[in-house]
Design a protein around this motif. Sequence first.
Motif, PDB file in Angstrom:
ATOM      1  N   ALA A  39       0.834  -1.210   0.000  1.00 46.62           N
ATOM      2  CA  ALA A  39       0.000   0.000   0.000  1.00 46.62           C
ATOM      3  C   ALA A  39       0.868   1.260   0.000  1.00 46.62           C
ATOM      4  N   SER A  40       1.978   1.210   0.716  1.00 49.92           N
ATOM      5  CA  SER A  40       2.876   2.366   0.769  1.00 49.92           C
ATOM      6  C   SER A  40       3.496   2.644  -0.593  1.00 49.92           C
ATOM      7  N   THR A  43       0.783   4.046  -2.853  1.00 51.61           N
ATOM      8  CA  THR A  43       0.309   5.366  -2.428  1.00 51.61           C
ATOM      9  C   THR A  43       1.340   6.455  -2.698  1.00 51.61           C
ATOM     10  N   LEU A  45       4.356   7.255  -0.722  1.00 53.58           N
ATOM     11  CA  LEU A  45       4.652   7.960   0.523  1.00 53.58           C
ATOM     12  C   LEU A  45       5.912   8.809   0.403  1.00 53.58           C
ATOM     13  N   PHE A 111      -2.332   7.234   5.771  1.00 58.20           N
ATOM     14  CA  PHE A 111      -2.966   6.819   4.522  1.00 58.20           C
ATOM     15  C   PHE A 111      -4.289   7.528   4.217  1.00 58.20           C
ATOM     16  N   LYS A 114      -4.312  10.705   2.163  1.00 57.85           N
ATOM     17  CA  LYS A 114      -3.841  10.501   0.789  1.00 57.85           C
ATOM     18  C   LYS A 114      -4.892   9.796  -0.059  1.00 57.85           C
ATOM     19  N   TRP A 115      -5.736   9.003   0.559  1.00 57.54           N
ATOM     20  CA  TRP A 115      -6.725   8.225  -0.178  1.00 57.54           C
ATOM     21  C   TRP A 115      -8.039   8.977  -0.355  1.00 57.54           C
TER      22      TRP A 115
END
Length: 116
Positions: A39-40, A43, A45, A111, A114-115
Amino acid sequence: MDVHKLLKSFGYAFYGIWTAMREQNMRIHIISAIIVIIASILTGLTINEWLIIILVITLVIGAEMINTAIESVVNLASPEIHPLAKQAKDVAAGAVLVIALASVIIGLLIFLPKWF
């Protein structure tokens, strides 16, 4: 410095990691860490967010390893059921839970903005 002794100590440490991996809860933490790492990556990061993610993953896994070590020592010292043995094991497991819950909160703080 005795290089042979140093290498043996690393061997013992790696064997300790391997031993901890046989525990069900450790496998759950590792799978969770892999999901968070994926996920990182997806996304995107920042470096500081990566540092925090790596730190909390390491804290959870390290706490689980300490919990496993405490459980092993308690089982050796008190093979029969004893209230103090149970208390020691429960407190160690509780420490892992506190750190795991904090890591979930930290993950959400990183998260969710950001989502959404």
